[in-house]
Scaffold this active site. Structure first.
Site, PDB file in Angstrom:
ATOM      1  N   ARG A 136      -1.606  -5.750  -8.669  1.00 49.17           N
ATOM      2  CA  ARG A 136      -0.398  -6.630  -8.519  1.00 49.17           C
ATOM      3  C   ARG A 136      -0.534  -7.897  -9.815  1.00 49.17           C
ATOM      4  NH1 ARG A 136      -2.546  -7.876  -2.610  1.00 49.17           N
ATOM      5  NH2 ARG A 136      -4.397  -7.786  -3.979  1.00 49.17           N
ATOM      6  N   SER A 187      -2.894  -8.036   2.531  1.00 43.19           N
ATOM      7  CA  SER A 187      -3.223  -7.947   4.213  1.00 43.19           C
ATOM      8  C   SER A 187      -3.697  -9.115   4.678  1.00 43.19           C
ATOM      9  CB  SER A 187      -4.221  -6.749   4.119  1.00 43.19           C
ATOM     10  OG  SER A 187      -3.996  -5.527   3.672  1.00 43.19           O
ATOM     11  N   LYS A 239     -18.212  -6.571   7.484  1.00 44.41           N
ATOM     12  CA  LYS A 239     -17.087  -7.448   7.307  1.00 44.41           C
ATOM     13  C   LYS A 239     -16.098  -7.486   8.457  1.00 44.41           C
ATOM     14  CE  LYS A 239     -13.189  -7.177   3.817  1.00 44.41           C
ATOM     15  NZ  LYS A 239     -12.723  -6.075   2.835  1.00 44.41           N
ATOM     16  N   HIS A 277       0.929  -1.153   0.139  1.00 44.83           N
ATOM     17  CA  HIS A 277      -0.038   0.040   0.092  1.00 44.83           C
ATOM     18  C   HIS A 277       0.873   1.432   0.047  1.00 44.83           C
ATOM     19  CE1 HIS A 277      -3.018  -2.597   2.129  1.00 44.83           C
ATOM     20  NE2 HIS A 277      -3.474  -2.456   0.883  1.00 44.83           N
TER      21      HIS A 277
HETATM   22  O1  PNS Z   1      -8.602  -3.063  -0.253  1.00 47.03           O
HETATM   23  P1  PNS Z   1     -10.005  -3.587  -0.659  1.00 47.03           P
HETATM   24  O2  PNS Z   1     -10.715  -4.258   0.422  1.00 47.03           O
HETATM   25  O3  PNS Z   1      -9.954  -4.177  -1.831  1.00 47.03           O
HETATM   26  O4  PNS Z   1     -10.826  -2.339  -0.801  1.00 47.03           O
HETATM   27  C1  PNS Z   1     -12.225  -2.627  -1.626  1.00 47.03           C
HETATM   28  C2  PNS Z   1     -12.960  -1.344  -1.536  1.00 47.03           C
HETATM   29  C3  PNS Z   1     -13.004  -0.723  -0.058  1.00 47.03           C
HETATM   30  C4  PNS Z   1     -12.212  -0.241  -2.657  1.00 47.03           C
HETATM   31  C5  PNS Z   1     -14.355  -1.327  -2.207  1.00 47.03           C
HETATM   32  O5  PNS Z   1     -14.956  -2.436  -1.539  1.00 47.03           O
HETATM   33  C6  PNS Z   1     -15.386  -0.228  -2.101  1.00 47.03           C
HETATM   34  O6  PNS Z   1     -15.189   0.609  -2.614  1.00 47.03           O
HETATM   35  N1  PNS Z   1     -16.389  -0.447  -1.413  1.00 47.03           N
HETATM   36  C7  PNS Z   1     -17.426   0.655  -1.121  1.00 47.03           C
HETATM   37  C8  PNS Z   1     -18.722   0.214  -1.828  1.00 47.03           C
HETATM   38  C9  PNS Z   1     -18.588   0.622  -3.311  1.00 47.03           C
HETATM   39  O7  PNS Z   1     -18.685   1.494  -3.534  1.00 47.03           O
HETATM   40  N2  PNS Z   1     -18.384  -0.661  -3.943  1.00 47.03           N
HETATM   41  C10 PNS Z   1     -17.977  -0.439  -5.372  1.00 47.03           C
HETATM   42  C11 PNS Z   1     -19.223  -0.420  -6.250  1.00 47.03           C
HETATM   43  S1  PNS Z   1     -20.506  -1.714  -6.041  1.00 47.03           S
END
Ligand code: PNS
Length: 162
Positions: A91, A129, A42, A18
């Site tokens: 990645r 993570s 979650k 990150h």
């Molecule tokens: O590090 P991550 O867990 O892969 O991050 C995922 C994240 C936080 C970017 C994603 O889950 C997110 O944006 N969630 C908020 C809800 C949302 O807007 N989802 C995308 C369109 S449905």
């Protein structure tokens, strides 16, 4: 005009991957808002407060990085912050499908906001993570994959002998 990007994620916990992405992002953007998703459903290892603290400590050398939290849709948060770019790291190929789907959905929800992808540094290609938490849980040495504060916090969480 200042170019700002939101770098969203769970950051449970923040990894060197990150941090690498944030440093890369700062070569393109003037400011990065690191946005932690607050998602009650979650089950995360660290609380939002702990995740915020670890990010703030790891990023204190950057004056142009802000750590914030958001709930609900990412595009709504971006609109609220008046930011038009979402930064995500890629990645391995396996990231692509999920990221593509999410970017397409975000675009559908708000066409004003662009997703920007940067390639993670080679060193961090297999860092995540979840894999770090798994290794740390069973006593693996993950200290070269996360900031020092995270190594300490993981030790505390899993109560390993020092
Ligand atoms: O590090 P991550 O867990 O892969 O991050 C995922 C994240 C936080 C970017 C994603 O889950 C997110 O944006 N969630 C908020 C809800 C949302 O807007 N989802 C995308 C369109 S449905």
């Amino acid at each position: 005009m200042e170019k700002i990007a939101i770098y969203p994620g769970s950051f449970d916990p923040v990894t060197n991957g990150h941090l690498d992405m944030i440093e890369r992002g700062l070569k393109i953007f003037d400011k990065i808002i690191v946005a932690i998703l607050v998602n009650l459903e979650k089950d995360s290892l660290f609380s939002v407060e702990e995740r915020t603290e670890m990010l703030e400590i790891s990023l204190k050398k950057f004056s142009n990085v802000e750590v914030d939290t958001f709930d609900g849709l990412l595009v709504d948060y971006a609109a609220k912050r008046k930011v038009h770019a979402i930064l995500r790291g890629l990645r391995a190929v396996s990231d692509f499908e999920y990221e593509f789907q999410m970017a397409m959905m975000n675009r559908r929800l708000n066409r004003e906001i662009q997703s920007v992808f940067l390639m993670t540094g080679l060193r961090w290609i297999f860092t995540s993570s979840s894999i770090i938490k798994e290794a740390a849980k069973f006593g693996g040495n993950i200290s070269d994959m996360v900031p020092q504060v995270v190594t300490e916090k993981l030790k505390e969480k899993f109560k390993q002998p020092h």
